[in-house]
Design a protein around this motif. Sequence first.
Motif, PDB file in Angstrom:
ATOM      1  N   ALA A   1       0.837  -1.203   0.000  1.00 31.87           N
ATOM      2  CA  ALA A   1       0.000   0.000   0.000  1.00 31.87           C
ATOM      3  C   ALA A   1       0.871   1.252   0.000  1.00 31.87           C
ATOM      4  N   GLY A   2       1.972   1.245   0.762  1.00 27.08           N
ATOM      5  CA  GLY A   2       2.852   2.401   0.851  1.00 27.08           C
ATOM      6  C   GLY A   2       3.505   2.741  -0.474  1.00 27.08           C
TER       7      GLY A   2
ATOM      8  N   VAL B   1      -4.899   5.534   9.166  1.00 31.20           N
ATOM      9  CA  VAL B   1      -4.735   5.486   7.712  1.00 31.20           C
ATOM     10  C   VAL B   1      -4.522   6.848   7.061  1.00 31.20           C
ATOM     11  N   GLN B   2      -4.454   7.908   7.855  1.00 31.23           N
ATOM     12  CA  GLN B   2      -4.301   9.252   7.288  1.00 31.23           C
ATOM     13  C   GLN B   2      -2.951   9.408   6.577  1.00 31.23           C
TER      14      GLN B   2
ATOM     15  N   VAL C   1     -13.948  10.672   7.177  1.00 32.97           N
ATOM     16  CA  VAL C   1     -14.355   9.854   6.029  1.00 32.97           C
ATOM     17  C   VAL C   1     -13.697   8.483   6.107  1.00 32.97           C
ATOM     18  N   ALA C   2     -12.415   8.466   6.469  1.00 38.01           N
ATOM     19  CA  ALA C   2     -11.690   7.198   6.602  1.00 38.01           C
ATOM     20  C   ALA C   2     -12.297   6.332   7.701  1.00 38.01           C
TER      21      ALA C   2
ATOM     22  N   THR D   1      -5.400   9.280   1.228  1.00 45.79           N
ATOM     23  CA  THR D   1      -5.879   8.448   2.337  1.00 45.79           C
ATOM     24  C   THR D   1      -6.800   7.344   1.826  1.00 45.79           C
ATOM     25  N   MET D   2      -7.693   7.687   0.894  1.00 46.50           N
ATOM     26  CA  MET D   2      -8.596   6.679   0.337  1.00 46.50           C
ATOM     27  C   MET D   2      -7.828   5.675  -0.526  1.00 46.50           C
TER      28      MET D   2
END
Length: 559
Positions: free
Chosen positions: A28-29, A73-74, A275-276, A315-316
Amino acid sequence: MSSFVFSPRLLLCLKNYSWQHFYKDLMAGIIVGIVALPLAIAFGIASGVSPEKGLITAIVGGFIVSALGGSSVQIGGPTGAFIIIVYGIIETFGLSGLAVATFMAGLLLLVMGFLKLGSIIKFIPYPIIVGFTAGIGLTIFTTQIPDLMGLQIEKISGSFIAKWIAYAGNISSVNFWALGIGLVSILIIVYTPKFSKKIPGSLIAIILMTVVSYFLKTNLGVEQIETIGDRFQISASLPAIQSLSMDFATFRLLLPSAFTIAMLAAIESLLSASVADGVIGEQHDSNTELIAQGMANVVIPFLGGIPVTGAIARTMTNINNGGRTPVVGIIHAFVLLLILLFLSPLTKHIPMACLAGVLVVVSYNMSNVHTFRKLLSHPKSDVLILLITFALTVLLDLTIAIEVGMLLAMVMLLKRVTESTRITVFRDKLKPNEGAEVKTEEEHLIIPKQVEVYEIDGPYFFGIANKFDEIVRQLGSKPQVRIIRMRKVPFMDSTGINNLTSLIKISREEHIHVVLSGVNEDVRNTLIAGEVQTLLDEQDICADIYKALERAKALLPDK
């Protein structure tokens, strides 16, 4: 009130961390880092700084936000929302002024976090958020027209209307090579999600258009396509630490800009975190998040960067690619660092028109046209706040837009609260109603003659205090006892205390006795602090209406 504990989410996530978690976070990173690359470069250039400054902001800001933040997750970094305010600060105060304003904004964010204002900021009215984000979107779109169309304009005015007049006057200088690259970039970004959910359209557009531009320049002799290298000197190294020039006069001049940066960073980061939360089923720590944003903005000016905040798109992207811990943000920062050190010389070949295309799509997404249109059918007060915030953002200044929008929202809120608070006068009997004071549904409480009951349903603050005073004056009656029933009064302010004090004193001069009924503990403490209880006997502050009526009967003269 419980004390605030600074608790970065990273520490909690690392307690049960495993290699399986690390593998997911690594994938993901890397993806988030790749997504952040074109945006960081584009936001940096559009803000008026060099492309590597945008990358430095994403690297350092992203690392600090993930390491110290209150969300799992920000992803932090530069965002489109800051382009206009940053560009305006640089035009007026230069890069040194931007550094000081960003540093001051960081300090303000730290204060907000330690004062536990995170939960309050989340209650900023939605029409204000939509209004100024739509306004920022339109303004960003406006600033990208010269690069998108390749217009030859030496000096462009800062005014929105003046910009469009200048564009119209120079429409004959359109560079069709630039326009073609810009439009194709937009089409690639728009249609990429239909074929690939993993690779961002902005990255594909930049790679393809850079290759096309390089081919046209080297093989076909097309020199009309301006690239990053034609405008900026790119440094593939870490920046040196720079000092800030700060004095009281500078602080005073830059305080409004710093306040705008801080508010914008707080709103955008907490909105992104909220939102996350809805997607991953988690609850972020808003105050810890504000402190992380503050630390990032305190540090980044010393490296020449621009303001940092939580980036909802990145973030999404993190969430959609399986990221669930702050380690993703740290990995994304290292990915960008490697790109800066080893691949940044290649960025000089990226066409400016392609970056303009990226920002045109960003501005459209920020404008949120569907939501804006939907809000136009809401109550008139919300529509008024929306349109005024939008217009002020576009035509004047983001700082003014936020301040005026907040002021309008508070005025509208006070108006609604005042209108919803009822004051009812009873003279003969109290009708049955809900509440612990009424023992049976059929019970009617008989009010003795020469006694009036004033029931206040709502907060007793400055808006209602004057309304209550007007009702008493309009009635013009002079009973022997006035019972003020306050069981539905959650709080009082200083104006309410002053109004009640005046009423008691005037009533005493007219030989009218005042009895308070149903006073809760908070209101009682407020009355004590305002020394209102010194004007009444202890028996005149009653727990419920029954005791208040008994007290009134005792005060009436014998027949």
